[in-house]
Enzyme design. Structure first.
Site, PDB file in Angstrom:
ATOM      1  N   GLU A 102       0.193   5.633  12.777  1.00 58.50           N
ATOM      2  CA  GLU A 102      -1.163   5.153  13.021  1.00 58.50           C
ATOM      3  C   GLU A 102      -1.271   3.419  13.161  1.00 58.50           C
ATOM      4  O   GLU A 102      -1.966   2.664  13.964  1.00 58.50           O
ATOM      5  CB  GLU A 102      -2.201   5.444  12.072  1.00 58.50           C
ATOM      6  N   ASP A 103      -0.456   2.747  12.015  1.00 52.14           N
ATOM      7  CA  ASP A 103      -0.823   1.219  11.990  1.00 52.14           C
ATOM      8  C   ASP A 103       0.722   0.502  12.574  1.00 52.14           C
ATOM      9  O   ASP A 103       0.421  -0.678  12.763  1.00 52.14           O
ATOM     10  CB  ASP A 103      -0.995   0.937  10.917  1.00 52.14           C
TER      11      ASP A 103
ATOM     12  N   ASP B 119     -25.261  13.730 -25.226  1.00 46.27           N
ATOM     13  CA  ASP B 119     -23.963  14.454 -25.135  1.00 46.27           C
ATOM     14  C   ASP B 119     -23.141  13.669 -24.038  1.00 46.27           C
ATOM     15  O   ASP B 119     -22.490  14.084 -23.349  1.00 46.27           O
ATOM     16  CB  ASP B 119     -24.105  15.753 -24.632  1.00 46.27           C
TER      17      ASP B 119
ATOM     18  N   HIS C 278       3.317   7.239   5.510  1.00 44.26           N
ATOM     19  CA  HIS C 278       2.075   7.766   6.069  1.00 44.26           C
ATOM     20  C   HIS C 278       1.059   7.156   6.985  1.00 44.26           C
ATOM     21  O   HIS C 278       0.362   7.339   7.829  1.00 44.26           O
ATOM     22  CB  HIS C 278       1.279   8.160   4.872  1.00 44.26           C
TER      23      HIS C 278
ATOM     24  N   HIS D 111       0.758  -1.356   0.064  1.00 45.56           N
ATOM     25  CA  HIS D 111      -0.033   0.086   0.055  1.00 45.56           C
ATOM     26  C   HIS D 111       0.953   1.156   0.078  1.00 45.56           C
ATOM     27  O   HIS D 111       0.576   2.089  -0.809  1.00 45.56           O
ATOM     28  CB  HIS D 111      -0.957   0.061   1.179  1.00 45.56           C
TER      29      HIS D 111
ATOM     30  N   ASP E  67      -3.615   8.147  -1.385  1.00 45.85           N
ATOM     31  CA  ASP E  67      -3.851   7.212  -0.138  1.00 45.85           C
ATOM     32  C   ASP E  67      -5.347   6.681  -0.624  1.00 45.85           C
ATOM     33  O   ASP E  67      -5.419   5.444  -0.521  1.00 45.85           O
ATOM     34  CB  ASP E  67      -3.739   7.653   1.016  1.00 45.85           C
TER      35      ASP E  67
END
Length: 677
Positions: free
Chosen positions: A76-77, A259, A72, A48, A139
């Site tokens: 957090e992870d 269109d 990034h 990722h 992301d």
């Protein structure tokens, strides 16, 4: 899985002077941080951040952005601290990672249009550096591309969030390519059946339509060549979501949407754009009202192009967009296109949206900065300097003017919440009412039935709504108090005539008196009395009571020597009158035993004065009444005693002992030295 070598190669191509080793170091750091972690697809989690970094490299973002793309999710992870990131990669990388982490922690619960707009504004306001948004969009785009591995409920939630928040953000930043892909991916997961239905029908159209696109593209290219205009011509179908919204808006089936094909002509200069437009209009009939000149009047996100709708071969409608190469790059890449903005060009009109005027200034400024890093340092944003966006405990976002406080928040929730607001928590911590709310704060209001607004709140509140509610409450509260005051005043006045308020109310007389003042209720009348807007004498007049019977009858006061009653609570008797309100004059403060007299006031009963009180010299002698103190009165009175003594140790204690022995209680003492004693 994307390879780091491919990313490094692309960055080196776009930024020949960049320090590629920093990106390599970020890759190794991210690989260690996410070691052992996998995605729902079963792939290593590292796939990722690598994909996000590649998207940023394809957007021609600066090396720092690519580094953040790799890092990034580490905070957090992967339980990596921001301090650790700053120590290894520097303060700027830390700030970018921190900004992304904060946005990732926002929860989206409401699908309301206003809620979504507030959420977009809040994300913009929280992103002190515009690159935070661009990295977040990369992301989100990769997460949407791999959304199929989530549960169905999660797919719909993330897709709705994307189409409400992130696709409009991409549009606002002018990144058309990402906006369209986010829209179509979201559309697929939100309403798969409708998406597939439109896609299948579009395929049928495309069998014939692809030949038509090729035919018209050839005609346009020849028209440009014949007029010596160097042009790139392409034709395409509009994205599925834009077709769906058109069907929805105009209540059409896809067969009736004409269109859905658009042609794009890219030419060398602005003059060539208008020249090409003239050729197209000379060749095919254009549809009135469907021409837009976004070159002279760019969109707020700096989009520039000429748009026109024509009726082409086989009487089929299609759109034609005409722009320069630079305009096309800005349309596709938006703000990201300005990382490598060519010096000296100023494509933006002065009328562009003021919220993005900062970018024009920054782009102009780049011409004066030799170091790209120095330019990026100046590229900070504050799109909404006069607004803040805060959360309710349920996750809804509310907007307030800068300087708003918890009082403003409470009144937005509900007037009763505001009226009984006894405290506030911001981010789970108690704060004072004067605390200034900041974007991203989570605000919780504590209420109490005993709490009431105060006039001091008017100095704290920022919003007109809160101030209006506070003023209304104070006015209503004052009215209630003045109703009681007014009723008491009238009650005491009526006692002089052996009358009672409740009896007059039952007889309906008081309501008639109120009507004489254009008032609608008894309480209205009492309130006006309390506010002193009308007098008791006026009310008595409308009740048919002769007020001169007491005020102008000195015989009753002067000739009657018989004591009619004793008021034991007052400690004195009044000759000739009974039941009157009595007060002591504050000018002379009479005490039991002092020679006194009474003065009959208008509407305030009898005031007791010393016989030598200077204020009595200017009064009407006919209003004076004889006052006798009761011989056996044991009533307590508050008096002032002045004691002058030599200054010595223990004198205050001696005085206290003496007063205490006389059963006198000291309520207040003011002690000061006297001069020349």
């Amino acid at each position: 899985m994307t390879r780091i070598e491919d990313i490094l190669e692309k960055v080196a191509l776009q930024h020949p002077q960049a320090d590629i080793s920093s990106i390599q170091k970020a890759y190794i750091f991210s690989a260690k941080a996410h070691q052992g972690q996998t995605r729902l697809s079963g792939e290593p989690y590292l796939s990722h951040p690598l994909s996000v970094a590649m998207l940023l490299a394809e957007m021609r973002m600066d090396p720092d952005s690519v580094i953040v793309g790799l890092l990034h999710d580490t905070v957090e992870d992967a339980d990596i601290s921001l301090d650790e990131i700053e120590k290894i990669f520097g303060k700027q990388i830390r700030e970018l990672v921190d900004g992304l982490t904060k946005i990732s922690q926002i929860t989206f619960r409401s699908r309301a249009e206003r809620q979504a707009e507030n959420m977009r504004k809040m994300i913009l306001a929280m992103s002190a550096d515009i690159r935070v948004l661009l990295i977040k969009l990369a992301d989100r785009l990769h997460n949407m591309r791999t959304l199929g591995f989530q549960s169905e409920a999660k797919q719909k939630q993330i897709a709705q969030e994307t189409i409400d928040i992130y696709a409009p953000l991409a549009s606002r930043l002018g990144i058309d390519r990402i906006k369209k892909e986010l829209e179509d991916l979201s559309f697929y997961y939100i309403d798969t059946k409708t998406y597939q239905n439109i896609k299948d029908k579009l395929k049928i159209k495309q069998i014939k339509g692809n030949k038509y696109i090729k035919q018209v593209r050839t005609i346009i290219k020849k028209l440009m060549d014949d007029n010596d205009i160097e042009a790139q011509v392409s034709g395409r179908y509009k994205n599925l979501y834009s077709i769906f919204t058109k069907m929805l808006k105009q209540n059409l089936d896809i067969e009736d949407v004409y269109d859905i094909i658009a042609f794009r002509i890219i030419v060398p200069s602005k003059n060539d754009c208008y020249k090409a437009l003239g050729i197209i209009h000379a060749t095919w009939k254009h549809i009135p009202g469907r021409f837009k000149d976004y070159i002279n009047m760019p969109k707020a996100n700096f989009y520039q192009s000429l748009h026109t709708m024509v009726i082409g071969p086989d009487k089929q409608r299609f759109e034609v967009q005409i722009r320069t190469e630079e305009m096309h790059r800005i349309a596709e890449e938006g703000i990201a296109a300005h990382w490598r903005y060519k010096e000296g060009k100023k494509p933006f009109d002065e009328t562009e949206d003021k919220q993005f005027a900062w970018l024009r200034r920054m782009v102009d400024l780049q011409g004066d900065l030799d170091d790209p890093k120095e330019f990026l340092e100046t590229l900070k944003i504050d799109l909404f300097p006069d607004e803040i966006y805060v959360f309710t405990p349920n996750g809804d976002v509310l907007s307030f003017p800068l300087g708003a406080t918890p009082i403003d928040f409470a009144y937005v929730i509900h007037s009763e919440v505001g009226n009984h607001c006894s405290g506030a928590k911001v981010n789970k911590k108690l704060v004072p009412f004067k605390y200034l709310l900041k974007t991203g704060d989570i605000v919780e209001i504590i209420t109490s039935s005993k709490q009431k607004p105060s006039k001091d709140w008017l100095k704290i509140a920022k919003t007109s709504k809160a101030k209006a509610r506070i003023r209304r409450w104070i006015k209503n509260e004052e009215r209630e108090q003045n109703i009681l005051i007014g009723k008491n005043m009238l009650e005491k006045e009526l006692q002089q005539y052996s009358l009672f308020v409740n009896k007059i109310i039952k007889q309906g007389k008081l309501l008639k008196a109120a009507a004489a003042f254009s008032l609608h209720s008894n309480d209205d009348l009492f309130a006006e009395l309390g506010y002193k807007k009308i007098s008791t004498k006026q009310v008595l007049g409308h009740l048919g009571i002769d007020t001169n019977r007491i005020e102008n009858s000195p015989d009753i006061i002067a000739t009657s020597k018989k004591i009619l009653s004793k008021d034991k609570t007052q400690g004195f008797t009044v000759h000739g009158l009974d039941g009157l309100l009595t007060t002591f004059g504050q000018c002379c403060n009479p005490l039991p035993g002092d020679p006194v007299t009474g003065y009959i006031t208008k509407g305030r009963g009898i005031t007791i004065h010393k016989l030598n009180c200077p204020n009595l010299r200017t009064t009407d002698p006919n209003r004076l009444v004889e006052i006798l103190w009761e011989n056996n009165s044991e009533e307590w009175h508050t008096v002032k005693i002045e004691i002058a003594t030599m200054d010595k140790k223990g004198v205050l204690a001696d005085i206290s002992i003496i007063l205490s022995s006389l059963d006198i209680n000291i309520i207040e003492a003011n002690i000061k030295p006297l001069q020349n004693m």
